[in-house]
Write an enzyme that holds these catalytic residues in place. Structure first.
Site, PDB file in Angstrom:
ATOM      1  N   ARG A  96      -6.475  -5.964  -8.654  1.00 41.91           N
ATOM      2  CA  ARG A  96      -7.660  -6.652  -8.157  1.00 41.91           C
ATOM      3  C   ARG A  96      -8.656  -5.603  -7.659  1.00 41.91           C
ATOM      4  O   ARG A  96      -8.261  -4.479  -7.309  1.00 41.91           O
ATOM      5  CB  ARG A  96      -7.301  -7.642  -7.051  1.00 41.91           C
ATOM      6  CG  ARG A  96      -6.583  -7.057  -5.833  1.00 41.91           C
ATOM      7  CD  ARG A  96      -6.289  -8.154  -4.828  1.00 41.91           C
ATOM      8  NE  ARG A  96      -5.601  -7.663  -3.639  1.00 41.91           N
ATOM      9  CZ  ARG A  96      -5.401  -8.388  -2.542  1.00 41.91           C
ATOM     10  NH1 ARG A  96      -5.847  -9.647  -2.491  1.00 41.91           N
ATOM     11  NH2 ARG A  96      -4.762  -7.892  -1.500  1.00 41.91           N
ATOM     12  N   ASP A 100      -0.900  -4.372  -3.685  1.00 43.27           N
ATOM     13  CA  ASP A 100      -1.893  -3.291  -3.782  1.00 43.27           C
ATOM     14  C   ASP A 100      -1.241  -1.919  -3.602  1.00 43.27           C
ATOM     15  O   ASP A 100      -1.793  -1.042  -2.934  1.00 43.27           O
ATOM     16  CB  ASP A 100      -2.982  -3.465  -2.714  1.00 43.27           C
ATOM     17  CG  ASP A 100      -3.690  -4.797  -2.789  1.00 43.27           C
ATOM     18  OD1 ASP A 100      -3.712  -5.407  -3.868  1.00 43.27           O
ATOM     19  OD2 ASP A 100      -4.240  -5.230  -1.759  1.00 43.27           O
ATOM     20  N   ASP A 153       0.819  -1.221   0.000  1.00 47.35           N
ATOM     21  CA  ASP A 153       0.000   0.000   0.000  1.00 47.35           C
ATOM     22  C   ASP A 153       0.850   1.267   0.000  1.00 47.35           C
ATOM     23  O   ASP A 153       0.700   2.140   0.864  1.00 47.35           O
ATOM     24  CB  ASP A 153      -0.948   0.010   1.202  1.00 47.35           C
ATOM     25  CG  ASP A 153      -2.010  -1.073   1.117  1.00 47.35           C
ATOM     26  OD1 ASP A 153      -1.927  -1.901   0.211  1.00 47.35           O
ATOM     27  OD2 ASP A 153      -2.908  -1.085   1.964  1.00 47.35           O
ATOM     28  N   TRP A 170     -10.884  -3.624  -5.269  1.00 47.40           N
ATOM     29  CA  TRP A 170     -11.220  -3.324  -3.872  1.00 47.40           C
ATOM     30  C   TRP A 170     -12.610  -2.664  -3.884  1.00 47.40           C
ATOM     31  O   TRP A 170     -12.774  -1.491  -3.606  1.00 47.40           O
ATOM     32  CB  TRP A 170     -10.162  -2.404  -3.280  1.00 47.40           C
ATOM     33  CG  TRP A 170     -10.328  -2.128  -1.821  1.00 47.40           C
ATOM     34  CD1 TRP A 170     -10.924  -2.910  -0.897  1.00 47.40           C
ATOM     35  CD2 TRP A 170      -9.855  -0.957  -1.122  1.00 47.40           C
ATOM     36  NE1 TRP A 170     -10.873  -2.315   0.344  1.00 47.40           N
ATOM     37  CE2 TRP A 170     -10.224  -1.120   0.243  1.00 47.40           C
ATOM     38  CE3 TRP A 170      -9.163   0.190  -1.512  1.00 47.40           C
ATOM     39  CZ2 TRP A 170      -9.917  -0.152   1.208  1.00 47.40           C
ATOM     40  CZ3 TRP A 170      -8.867   1.147  -0.550  1.00 47.40           C
ATOM     41  CH2 TRP A 170      -9.233   0.968   0.787  1.00 47.40           C
TER      42      TRP A 170
END
Length: 339
Positions: free
Chosen positions: A259, A202, A180, A261
């Site tokens: 992906r 991510d 992140d 979220w």
């Protein structure tokens, strides 16, 4: 004092000071009784930060603190080369701030802190740098979170830049982290150009709108992971655009493009170079009940060893691509065009 016709009596220095104070602190009343607003406080157009004391301030936060609230004029904070360890927050009531490194390259001026979701109280609080003021710009510097993952799967998020500012520009910037790295929060429209972003899982994520133009994005985990985790609301047409950028990684056939979220996530990789680090057969994956097939994931005219086209890689048509340009992503309702 004798008063002579045609000449105003001289005022003492003390009287002048008192008068200036009164005029500054009070609104002026015009002939019709209207009250004129007191001017918004201003600050020098350029402030300088230097850790060695040769600037106006020793820390970036001290320079930000010196900018008056609700400042309407652009302010540039120049930062001399060096490493500045500490948290930085540009609050929402301080717009129009540019922070610019003065070194020969972004690596010469580093803003860094060691923070994590476990120590800071959640992912959104785990950043090194928080930018909330609209029209924020960062140039020629590095923002880093040097927290090191310890092998667990809990509270490992450690954001470098939490961006929740509309009309933000990052130019020639490095964003360094692990999980992140770069949070593009819901309020954001951002243009990131000529910059470098690295992380593990991510590491580009959030519900804002962002265009990466001519950027380098690096997946540094040897086992790979998803690069993006968009949380685009259904009400937004545009989420993330990776445009004419280069995607590389530590190992081949391990990295996913992203992906969702949130089921309405929108991500487009357009005219970018995808290296062999990308998992060619299945470059998108699911997240927390949201399926990649139902998200708004697309590619368009990518090249490189990782740019294979197959049934798991939805592509835009030429006609559709006309509506997915950097300008379209950023225009909003005010026609913003930083490109």
């Amino acid at each position: 004092m004798e008063y002579l016709p045609g000449r105003r009596p001289a005022l003492s220095a003390a009287a002048l000071t008192t008068a200036a104070t009164v005029l500054t602190g009070l609104a002026l009343t015009g002939p019709a009784g209207a009250v004129a607003p007191v001017a918004t406080p201003s600050v020098s157009a350029t402030l300088t930060v230097a850790a060695d004391g040769t600037g106006t301030y020793r820390t970036v936060q001290a320079a930000v603190d010196a900018v008056p609230a609700n400042n309407t004029q652009p302010v540039t904070i120049t930062v001399k080369q060096g490493t500045y360890r500490g948290l930085v927050t540009v609050p929402a009531n301080k717009p129009n701030i540019t922070i610019k490194g003065l070194g020969s390259a972004p690596s010469a001026t580093v803003i860094v802190y060691n923070n994590s979701a476990g120590t800071a109280g959640g992912t959104f609080n785990s950043a090194t740098f928080f930018a909330y003021g609209n029209n924020f710009t960062a140039e020629n510097l590095t923002i880093s979170n040097d927290y090191q993952e310890n092998g667990t799967t809990v509270d490992q998020q450690a954001v470098a830049l939490h961006l929740n500012a509309d009309r933000a520009v990052l130019r020639n910037v490095r964003l360094l982290g692990d999980q992140d790295t770069f949070l593009v929060n819901d309020k954001t429209r951002a243009y990131v150009v000529g910059s470098y972003i690295e992380g593990t899982v991510d590491f580009i994520f959030g519900g804002g709108t962002v265009v990466f133009n001519n950027c380098s994005i690096y997946e540094k985990r040897s086992t790979g992971a998803p690069i993006t985790a968009a949380r685009t609301p259904a009400s937004k047409t545009y989420g993330m655009l990776i445009y004419k950028s280069t995607i590389t990684g530590a190992t081949n056939n391990t990295t996913q493009l992203g992906r969702p979220w949130g089921q309405d996530a929108q991500v487009l990789y357009r005219e970018s170079s995808l290296s062999a680090t990308i998992k060619t057969a299945q470059p998108w994956t699911d997240m927390s009940g949201a399926t990649w097939q139902n998200a708004r994931f697309r590619e368009y005219r990518n090249t490189g060893a990782g740019a294979t086209v197959n049934g798991n890689r939805p592509q835009l048509t030429d006609a559709q691509a006309a509506n997915y340009t950097p300008q379209k992503y950023l225009a909003g309702t005010d026609g913003w065009n930083p490109i």
